[in-house]
Design an enzyme around this catalytic site. Sequence first.
Site, PDB file in Angstrom:
ATOM      1  CE1 TYR A 192      -1.159   4.165   9.107  1.00  0.00           C
ATOM      2  CE2 TYR A 192       0.063   3.161   7.293  1.00  0.00           C
ATOM      3  CZ  TYR A 192      -1.056   3.220   8.106  1.00  0.00           C
ATOM      4  OH  TYR A 192      -2.081   2.314   7.916  1.00  0.00           O
ATOM      5  N   PRO A 214      -4.494   0.547  18.748  1.00  0.00           N
ATOM      6  CG  PRO A 214      -6.502  -0.468  18.167  1.00  0.00           C
ATOM      7  CD  PRO A 214      -5.787   0.134  19.325  1.00  0.00           C
ATOM      8  CE  LYS A 221       3.765   3.206  13.377  1.00  0.00           C
ATOM      9  NZ  LYS A 221       4.175   2.783  12.032  1.00  0.00           N
ATOM     10  CG  HIS A 258      -2.116  -0.844   1.104  1.00  0.00           C
ATOM     11  ND1 HIS A 258      -3.313  -0.573   1.725  1.00  0.00           N
ATOM     12  CD2 HIS A 258      -2.314  -1.977   0.387  1.00  0.00           C
ATOM     13  CE1 HIS A 258      -4.197  -1.501   1.398  1.00  0.00           C
ATOM     14  NE2 HIS A 258      -3.615  -2.370   0.600  1.00  0.00           N
ATOM     15  CE1 TYR A 300      -5.925   3.844  10.682  1.00  0.00           C
ATOM     16  CE2 TYR A 300      -5.158   4.276   8.451  1.00  0.00           C
ATOM     17  CZ  TYR A 300      -5.054   3.580   9.645  1.00  0.00           C
ATOM     18  OH  TYR A 300      -4.083   2.625   9.799  1.00  0.00           O
TER      19      TYR A 300
HETATM   20  C1  PHB Z   1      -6.284  -3.933  10.734  1.00  0.00           C
HETATM   21  O1  PHB Z   1      -6.371  -4.250   9.545  1.00  0.00           O
HETATM   22  O2  PHB Z   1      -6.663  -4.699  11.629  1.00  0.00           O
HETATM   23  C2  PHB Z   1      -5.742  -2.603  11.087  1.00  0.00           C
HETATM   24  C3  PHB Z   1      -5.201  -1.814  10.086  1.00  0.00           C
HETATM   25  C4  PHB Z   1      -4.708  -0.556  10.398  1.00  0.00           C
HETATM   26  C5  PHB Z   1      -4.752  -0.101  11.690  1.00  0.00           C
HETATM   27  C6  PHB Z   1      -5.286  -0.898  12.694  1.00  0.00           C
HETATM   28  C7  PHB Z   1      -5.779  -2.155  12.386  1.00  0.00           C
HETATM   29  O3  PHB Z   1      -4.300   1.136  11.968  1.00  0.00           O
END
Ligand code: PHB
Length: 390
Positions: free
Chosen positions: A383, A292, A296, A72, A200
Amino acid sequence: MRTQVAIVGAGPSGLLLGALLHKAGIDHVIVEQRSPDYVLGRIRAGVLEQVAVDLLDEAGVGARLHAEGLPHDGFDLCFAGRRHRIDLHALTGRRVVVYGQTEVTRDLMDHRAAVGRTTVYDADNVAVGGFDTARPFVTFRQNGVEQRLEADFIAGCDGFHGVCRASVPGSAIQTFEKVYPFGWLGVLADVPPVSHELIYGNSDRGFMLASMRSKTRSRYYVQCRLDEQVEAWSDDAFWDELKRRLPAADAERLVTGPSIEKSIAPLRSFVTEPMRFGRLFLAGDAAHIVPPTGAKGLNLAASDVALLARGLIQHYGGSDEGIDRYSERALSRVWKAERFSWWFTSLMHQFPETGGFGAKMQLAELDYLCGSVAAQTVMAENYVGLPIPG
Ligand code: PHB
Ligand code: APR
């Protein structure tokens, strides 16, 4: 039983440490209190930094990740009816790979079985001791028989609820913690992801995240109250709530289906200092937890393990510099990831106690971020992952 390194816990930290020590020819045994199926049943985040990918390659377990993982180059931030793409690759020259933690764990387990290294599963009454002396040990019960494993070092890779951190005298350890006033309700479903990149979202109904495990398996989350029961959330109720928080065009496109996993996770920031106590080293969730947002957790576990493996390899090569500086080096990266995860969490969620002013601060910061390449670079650099110190 005697070995060089006794590893407690066969999650990603313990298994990756085992693979790196195996490659260096260092003898070790992993002791795990659960069964292999239980370990594989835990669903966690799925975004790997380049640093973690490189380590998995170094450990010899990168083949499936390269074949099946989804690279990505960016992700979307949505708020107040707006959408902004953070172009990770243009801003940093790097990218991340979407590949589930369950798959990483499976690859490490398969590799371990193929090279014939010992993992003791279903160990009861695991205890550690003697790490303030030259003769540390791990005791446990296996098939009803008491066992004692003596080692040069113990690696505490036994997660947040493990026995290793709990065995350190309170006077030798400091902990720092922040508990957030909400959780994440997550659903895994075999439906195509709503977008080819992650979204997000900060919505006035709360945070949402559209993520994925593959082109046919989606992972979605919505912020929820801590007192909510997962059983009270039907699949339909979840999809309805997600649609309300997604941008309108995505909500229309969303493909729904039966959930294959549904759970609520609380959000916490937590750090232990130091991460070494004599001949006991903590790594991964045993030493620290991040919320989450930003994924990380696994990446930090991987960088701890890289530093620990390097230190142990140097030790058997005649230098203690790496193990002596393990805690300091690991913590310098841990705190930066803690800061980023806390910041991203603070930016994207509804905080009941901060009211209208808090919400305006978030919108001002998101607006600023969209207009400032400097601010986006800071976000993107964190990130994709900071370098491993040392
Ligand atoms: C996930 O796919 O579970 C996931 C992806 C990105 C995040 C947190 C969880 O920031
Ligand atoms: N004895 C032996 N094993 C134990 C004990 C014990 N007393 N207590 C816990 N364990 C095992 C758990 O059953 C688990 O398999 O230790 C393992 C720890 O694994 P994780 O909790 O996955 O922690 P870690 O390997 O550090 O992985 C960090 O997991 O929680 C996510 O976000 C986090 O992605 C990150 C990763």
